[in-house]
Scaffold this motif. Structure first.
Motif, PDB file in Angstrom:
ATOM      1  N   ASN A 235      20.019 -18.000  -4.447  1.00 15.74           N
ATOM      2  CA  ASN A 235      21.477 -18.040  -4.419  1.00 15.74           C
ATOM      3  C   ASN A 235      22.004 -16.955  -3.483  1.00 15.74           C
ATOM      4  OD1 ASN A 235      21.183 -19.969  -6.416  1.00 15.74           O
ATOM      5  ND2 ASN A 235      21.623 -18.537  -8.088  1.00 15.74           N
ATOM      6  N   ALA A 236      23.190 -17.196  -2.943  1.00 20.19           N
ATOM      7  CA  ALA A 236      23.810 -16.211  -2.063  1.00 20.19           C
ATOM      8  C   ALA A 236      25.319 -16.363  -2.141  1.00 20.19           C
ATOM      9  CB  ALA A 236      23.326 -16.384  -0.626  1.00 20.19           C
ATOM     10  N   ALA A 237      26.025 -15.277  -1.778  1.00 19.10           N
ATOM     11  CA  ALA A 237      27.482 -15.297  -1.788  1.00 19.10           C
ATOM     12  C   ALA A 237      28.001 -14.403  -0.679  1.00 19.10           C
ATOM     13  CB  ALA A 237      28.017 -14.827  -3.140  1.00 19.10           C
ATOM     14  N   ALA A 238      29.197 -14.733  -0.158  1.00 18.37           N
ATOM     15  CA  ALA A 238      29.827 -13.926   0.880  1.00 18.37           C
ATOM     16  C   ALA A 238      31.308 -14.274   0.929  1.00 18.37           C
ATOM     17  CB  ALA A 238      29.180 -14.177   2.241  1.00 18.37           C
ATOM     18  N   ARG A 239      32.063 -13.345   1.526  1.00 20.82           N
ATOM     19  CA  ARG A 239      33.469 -13.644   1.827  1.00 20.82           C
ATOM     20  C   ARG A 239      33.534 -13.833   3.332  1.00 20.82           C
ATOM     21  NH1 ARG A 239      38.288 -13.505  -0.659  1.00 20.82           N
ATOM     22  NH2 ARG A 239      40.122 -13.176   0.637  1.00 20.82           N
ATOM     23  N   THR A 240      33.724 -15.076   3.756  1.00 19.30           N
ATOM     24  CA  THR A 240      33.529 -15.392   5.162  1.00 19.30           C
ATOM     25  C   THR A 240      34.216 -16.718   5.494  1.00 19.30           C
ATOM     26  OG1 THR A 240      31.811 -15.643   6.863  1.00 19.30           O
ATOM     27  CG2 THR A 240      31.344 -16.564   4.702  1.00 19.30           C
ATOM     28  N   ASP A 241      34.011 -17.181   6.712  1.00 15.14           N
ATOM     29  CA  ASP A 241      34.655 -18.435   7.123  1.00 15.14           C
ATOM     30  C   ASP A 241      33.661 -19.453   7.673  1.00 15.14           C
ATOM     31  OD1 ASP A 241      34.019 -17.218   9.486  1.00 15.14           O
ATOM     32  OD2 ASP A 241      36.034 -17.346  10.355  1.00 15.14           O
ATOM     33  N   GLY A 242      32.366 -19.301   7.329  1.00 13.71           N
ATOM     34  CA  GLY A 242      31.428 -20.306   7.802  1.00 13.71           C
ATOM     35  C   GLY A 242      29.996 -20.049   7.387  1.00 13.71           C
ATOM     36  N   LEU A 243      29.154 -21.021   7.742  1.00 11.28           N
ATOM     37  CA  LEU A 243      27.730 -20.975   7.427  1.00 11.28           C
ATOM     38  C   LEU A 243      26.997 -21.669   8.568  1.00 11.28           C
ATOM     39  CD1 LEU A 243      25.592 -20.492   4.962  1.00 11.28           C
ATOM     40  CD2 LEU A 243      25.838 -22.959   4.653  1.00 11.28           C
ATOM     41  N   THR A 244      25.852 -21.113   8.988  1.00 13.19           N
ATOM     42  CA  THR A 244      25.072 -21.706  10.062  1.00 13.19           C
ATOM     43  C   THR A 244      23.666 -22.006   9.577  1.00 13.19           C
ATOM     44  OG1 THR A 244      26.317 -20.539  11.770  1.00 13.19           O
ATOM     45  CG2 THR A 244      24.155 -21.377  12.389  1.00 13.19           C
ATOM     46  N   ILE A 245      23.170 -23.198   9.899  1.00 12.08           N
ATOM     47  CA  ILE A 245      21.802 -23.611   9.585  1.00 12.08           C
ATOM     48  C   ILE A 245      21.101 -23.870  10.911  1.00 12.08           C
ATOM     49  CG2 ILE A 245      20.335 -25.295   8.397  1.00 12.08           C
ATOM     50  CD1 ILE A 245      22.868 -26.011   6.704  1.00 12.08           C
ATOM     51  N   ARG A 246      19.999 -23.185  11.151  1.00  9.31           N
ATOM     52  CA  ARG A 246      19.181 -23.422  12.340  1.00  9.31           C
ATOM     53  C   ARG A 246      17.873 -24.056  11.905  1.00  9.31           C
ATOM     54  NH1 ARG A 246      22.160 -18.868  13.477  1.00  9.31           N
ATOM     55  NH2 ARG A 246      23.134 -18.830  15.568  1.00  9.31           N
ATOM     56  N   ARG A 247      17.629 -25.251  12.393  1.00 12.27           N
ATOM     57  CA  ARG A 247      16.398 -25.988  12.071  1.00 12.27           C
ATOM     58  C   ARG A 247      15.771 -26.411  13.395  1.00 12.27           C
ATOM     59  NH1 ARG A 247      17.139 -30.693   7.840  1.00 12.27           N
ATOM     60  NH2 ARG A 247      17.708 -28.832   6.612  1.00 12.27           N
ATOM     61  N   GLY A 248      14.694 -25.718  13.771  1.00 10.60           N
ATOM     62  CA  GLY A 248      14.121 -25.957  15.090  1.00 10.60           C
ATOM     63  C   GLY A 248      15.135 -25.590  16.150  1.00 10.60           C
ATOM     64  N   GLY A 249      15.342 -26.484  17.092  1.00  8.68           N
ATOM     65  CA  GLY A 249      16.314 -26.227  18.146  1.00  8.68           C
ATOM     66  C   GLY A 249      17.708 -26.726  17.833  1.00  8.68           C
ATOM     67  N   THR A 250      17.935 -27.241  16.627  1.00  4.63           N
ATOM     68  CA  THR A 250      19.232 -27.800  16.247  1.00  4.63           C
ATOM     69  C   THR A 250      20.013 -26.782  15.416  1.00  4.63           C
ATOM     70  OG1 THR A 250      18.321 -30.035  16.227  1.00  4.63           O
ATOM     71  CG2 THR A 250      20.393 -29.688  15.058  1.00  4.63           C
ATOM     72  N   VAL A 251      21.319 -26.689  15.692  1.00  5.77           N
ATOM     73  CA  VAL A 251      22.192 -25.780  14.961  1.00  5.77           C
ATOM     74  C   VAL A 251      23.265 -26.600  14.250  1.00  5.77           C
ATOM     75  CG1 VAL A 251      23.790 -23.838  15.103  1.00  5.77           C
ATOM     76  CG2 VAL A 251      21.796 -23.934  16.624  1.00  5.77           C
ATOM     77  N   ILE A 252      23.373 -26.415  12.942  1.00  2.00           N
ATOM     78  CA  ILE A 252      24.416 -27.061  12.140  1.00  2.00           C
ATOM     79  C   ILE A 252      25.374 -25.968  11.709  1.00  2.00           C
ATOM     80  CG2 ILE A 252      24.943 -28.404  10.085  1.00  2.00           C
ATOM     81  CD1 ILE A 252      21.375 -28.402  11.103  1.00  2.00           C
ATOM     82  N   THR A 253      26.622 -26.084  12.121  1.00  3.43           N
ATOM     83  CA  THR A 253      27.632 -25.086  11.789  1.00  3.43           C
ATOM     84  C   THR A 253      28.647 -25.692  10.837  1.00  3.43           C
ATOM     85  OG1 THR A 253      27.395 -24.059  13.967  1.00  3.43           O
ATOM     86  CG2 THR A 253      29.359 -23.505  12.696  1.00  3.43           C
ATOM     87  N   ILE A 254      28.848 -25.023   9.707  1.00  6.75           N
ATOM     88  CA  ILE A 254      29.871 -25.429   8.743  1.00  6.75           C
ATOM     89  C   ILE A 254      30.924 -24.319   8.746  1.00  6.75           C
ATOM     90  CG2 ILE A 254      30.356 -26.093   6.360  1.00  6.75           C
ATOM     91  CD1 ILE A 254      27.362 -26.697   6.040  1.00  6.75           C
ATOM     92  N   SER A 255      32.151 -24.671   9.089  1.00  8.42           N
ATOM     93  CA  SER A 255      33.210 -23.662   9.171  1.00  8.42           C
ATOM     94  C   SER A 255      34.435 -24.135   8.413  1.00  8.42           C
ATOM     95  CB  SER A 255      33.562 -23.374  10.638  1.00  8.42           C
ATOM     96  OG  SER A 255      33.998 -24.557  11.287  1.00  8.42           O
ATOM     97  N   TRP A 256      35.214 -23.164   7.934  1.00  5.55           N
ATOM     98  CA  TRP A 256      36.478 -23.492   7.282  1.00  5.55           C
ATOM     99  C   TRP A 256      37.570 -22.615   7.869  1.00  5.55           C
ATOM    100  CZ3 TRP A 256      31.842 -22.577   4.917  1.00  5.55           C
ATOM    101  CH2 TRP A 256      31.594 -21.309   4.379  1.00  5.55           C
ATOM    102  N   ASP A 257      38.810 -22.947   7.570  1.00  6.25           N
ATOM    103  CA  ASP A 257      39.938 -22.481   8.371  1.00  6.25           C
ATOM    104  C   ASP A 257      40.328 -21.019   8.197  1.00  6.25           C
ATOM    105  OD1 ASP A 257      40.874 -22.803   5.799  1.00  6.25           O
ATOM    106  OD2 ASP A 257      42.159 -24.509   6.289  1.00  6.25           O
ATOM    107  N   SER A 258      39.813 -20.326   7.180  1.00  2.00           N
ATOM    108  CA  SER A 258      40.122 -18.907   7.007  1.00  2.00           C
ATOM    109  C   SER A 258      39.042 -18.263   6.152  1.00  2.00           C
ATOM    110  CB  SER A 258      41.504 -18.724   6.357  1.00  2.00           C
ATOM    111  OG  SER A 258      41.525 -19.308   5.069  1.00  2.00           O
ATOM    112  N   VAL A 259      39.028 -16.940   6.134  1.00  2.00           N
ATOM    113  CA  VAL A 259      38.034 -16.213   5.343  1.00  2.00           C
ATOM    114  C   VAL A 259      38.292 -16.449   3.862  1.00  2.00           C
ATOM    115  CG1 VAL A 259      37.190 -13.918   4.726  1.00  2.00           C
ATOM    116  CG2 VAL A 259      37.660 -14.477   7.122  1.00  2.00           C
ATOM    117  N   ARG A 260      37.265 -16.888   3.180  1.00  2.00           N
ATOM    118  CA  ARG A 260      37.362 -17.183   1.756  1.00  2.00           C
ATOM    119  C   ARG A 260      36.040 -16.815   1.087  1.00  2.00           C
ATOM    120  NH1 ARG A 260      41.655 -20.945   1.304  1.00  2.00           N
ATOM    121  NH2 ARG A 260      42.136 -22.054   3.256  1.00  2.00           N
ATOM    122  N   PRO A 261      36.045 -16.608  -0.225  1.00  2.00           N
ATOM    123  CA  PRO A 261      34.765 -16.421  -0.930  1.00  2.00           C
ATOM    124  C   PRO A 261      33.981 -17.727  -0.928  1.00  2.00           C
ATOM    125  CG  PRO A 261      36.563 -16.561  -2.501  1.00  2.00           C
ATOM    126  CD  PRO A 261      37.192 -16.503  -1.137  1.00  2.00           C
TER     127      PRO A 261
END
Length: 655
Positions: free
Chosen positions: A593-619
């Protein structure tokens, strides 16, 4: 004695049908039956009195070291687990309180004397009694015949005057108990004719089959509504009736059977392509039960309407099974399954495999081979099984479906590795880089959305949920290089949804949707490829949550409006080698498990990058779950949750 009994290791060329005193043989299509090794030796006498259920001899245990794996022909390895439990299951037959009741708890619930489905293992007993094999010490066994006789007496005694059987209460007129029962009793009759055993019971079974068919095939019995519901149970009855009528021909019932098969073809399959169960799609029942029953009908009749049903289903299935690029198997779009929770299929499935009879369609429908184990992989699995040390293990109670061995005598026509590879390459989302469509069912008011763009494949469900098991809204997000990234489950805590403050997801409701592509109204048909995004506006009927879903060439955007605080929930499929971090640099470890106050998450799998972002900093939190996929269990669901004040835009970008 019958001179032409029906061999229960069915031949490819003919099905021999003979009455107790001998009858003409009935030919069936060449593809229908398997070539199997001839039995050796002469059975001991099966002559026995019409046994009562009192003081029945026990069936002797297997000798030490049995079942001996090395004695089984590859196609008959499926019988080994059943042989291992045969003495215990047979000796559990009640002799006192409910004589003949197979009450050991081996098959079906409730384990109650009124449940006719518990008795379906009469087929299993009859097969081992009728068929000589080097590994079967029970062929012709008098104790087995006596206990089988008692079990049949109890089973036939449960039949109602109208021909139906009960399942959940003594007075119930059950479709599944009758539908599946017709098949098992017809195959039991064939076994008894083959071994020339229990002539009185054979006569009783013939009467019971005729009465059961009369009930099942009656258009006025309540089964044949529009659309037909519980289609797997109906198809099982039609398959059983098909075989029963080859054993004891009846022109009137045969005509009614043909008419009912045509009715099922017209009213039992959604325009979208799935089989109604009860009024929606179910991965398990459609693929593992319904389709094999249709395959048996097709083997026995060559009915082209049945082949058409299989073809339409195969095309539909190709949108809903997500191929993992490493070849390990498929994740299924099971969040929309109405009854069961089969979330994946491994690329190669060893025996026992409930889908095995589906291979009967492959010669005429090679596309179906994409979803079946290849014959090379099956041969390798069988060789490995035979090489394992020690006797074959027995099956666990309740995991002893007689369907496995009831279908085993039919031929296998599994695809080769090359044929399977070609069939996989022909899947819509692998063959076409771009399409967008809604597969719509106006009868039950359901929409199934599928969008393929060069960087993604996406699926969603909207409309009337067929059961409370189904979760609506977005269902999956797949990438052609890294495979499945988001995979909705059937639970409130695992669906791809917006959660209200009480934890209820919008996916637990009938979501109403409108569609657009560019500035044009959606017409529900295939749309030409292009740069215009697909837009879906959907929400709860009371508008507490509304969502604008936008699908571009490489992203999925959800803009959510709620009348209260809410939480965005995304079930991510992570693999051990993924490098996952929140946008502020906080690492997310696989299986933790993990937690942060931020505005996104990045997954790197091999050479592919999946970026999940939201519109403002949130828990935000990521919670690891126990849910894993495929035999290697490397793909694990980790749920991302982002609370908000009622307004949020979440973007998933793939690059």
């Amino acid at each position: 004695m019958a001179t032409n009994p029906i061999p229960t290791s069915f031949r490819r060329r003919t099905l021999l049908a003979a009455a107790a005193g001998g009858a003409a043989l009935l030919a069936v299509p060449l593809r229908a039956f398997a070539e199997t090794s001839d039995a050796t030796g002469t059975p001991e006498s099966t002559e026995t009195s019409e046994a009562t259920a009192s003081g029945l001899p026990l069936l002797a245990p297997l000798p030490p070291g049995a079942p001996d794996r090395t004695l089984f022909a590859p196609l008959e390895q499926r019988f080994a687990g059943y042989l291992a439990i045969l003495p215990a299951m047979t000796n559990d037959i009640d002799e006192t309180t409910n004589p003949g009741f197979m009450g050991g708890g081996w098959w079906r619930s409730p384990n109650a004397p009124y449940n006719a489905r518990v008795q379906e293992h009469v087929y299993t007993l009859s097969w081992f009694h009728a068929n000589q094999r080097p590994w079967n010490p029970y062929a012709g066994n008098a104790a087995l015949a006596g206990r089988l006789d008692a079990a049949l007496g109890h089973y036939l005694g449960l039949q109602h005057d109208d021909g139906s059987w009960p399942e959940y209460s003594r007075n119930e007129h059950s479709l599944p108990a009758t539908g599946f029962g017709l098949g098992y009793l017809a195959k039991t009759l064939a076994n008894l004719r083959q071994s020339d055993a229990l002539p009185q019971r054979r006569t009783e079974i013939e009467r019971a089959l005729r009465a059961g068919m009369s009930w099942l095939l009656d258009p006025a019995n309540g089964i044949w509504r529009t659309p037909v519901q519980w289609t797997n149970q109906v198809a099982a009855g039609l398959a059983g009736a098909t075989l029963a009528l080859r054993l004891q021909p009846d022109a009137a019932l045969a005509a009614r059977l043909t008419e009912r098969i045509d009715f099922l073809a017209e009213h039992g399959q959604s325009p979208a392509g799935f089989f109604y169960d009860p009024t929606g799609m179910d991965i398990n029942y459609n693929f593992e039960v319904m389709l094999p029953e249709l395959a048996e009908i097709y083997l026995l009749t060559g009915n082209r309407a049945v082949l058409g049903m299989a073809r339409r289903f195969t095309e539909w299935f190709g949108y809903n099974l997500l191929r993992e690029p490493d070849g390990s198997g498929w994740l299924t779009y099971y969040a929309m399954s109405a009854r069961t929770s089969v979330a994946y299929y491994d690329n190669a499935i060893p025996d026992p495999d409930r889908t095995n009879l589906n291979s009967a369609f492959v010669p005429d429908l090679p596309q179906l081979g994409a979803f079946l184990t290849s014959r090379e992989d099956r041969a390798a699995a069988r060789a490995a099984w035979a090489a394992e040390p020690g006797p074959a293990p027995g099956l666990a109670k309740q995991d002893t479906s007689p369907r496995i061995i009831a279908h085993a005598p039919y031929a296998e026509t599994l695809p080769s590795n090359a044929e399977k590879k070609r069939a996989i390459a022909a899947l819509p989302y692998l063959r076409q880089p771009e399409f967008a469509q809604v597969r719509r069912d106006t009868v039950v008011k359901q929409d199934y959305l599928y969008v393929r763009r060069p960087g993604l494949y996406f699926g969603a469900f909207f409309g009337t949920r067929p059961t409370s098991t189904v979760r609506s809204g977005p269902g999956f997000l797949w990438h052609p290089v890294v495979g499945t990234i988001v995979h909705a489950q059937q639970s409130d805590t695992g669906c791809w949804s917006t959660l209200l403050p009480n934890g209820n997801p919008d996916g637990r409701s009938n979501l109403v949707a409108e569609y657009q592509i560019g500035d044009r109204e959606w017409n529900g048909k295939f749309l030409s490829p292009g740069d215009a995004p697909v837009r879906v506006h959907y929400g709860l009927p009371d508008s507490r949550i509304t969502t604008e879903l936008t699908l571009t060439r490489d992203s999925v955007i959800r803009s959510v409006r709620a009348t209260s605080t809410a939480t965005e929930q995304i079930p991510l499929v992570l693999q051990p080698q993924d490098a996952v971090t929140f946008a502020d640099g906080t690492p997310v470890a696989y299986g933790a498990n993990a937690a942060a106050r931020t505005d996104g998450l990045t997954i790197r799998r091999g050479g592919t990058v999946i970026t999940i972002s939201w519109d403002s900093v949130r828990p935000a939190t990521v919670t690891s779950t126990s849910r894993t996929y495929l035999r290697d269990a490397r793909r694990r669901v980790h749920t991302l949750r982002v609370p908000h004040d009622g307004r949020i835009e979440v973007r998933i970008t793939l690059s």
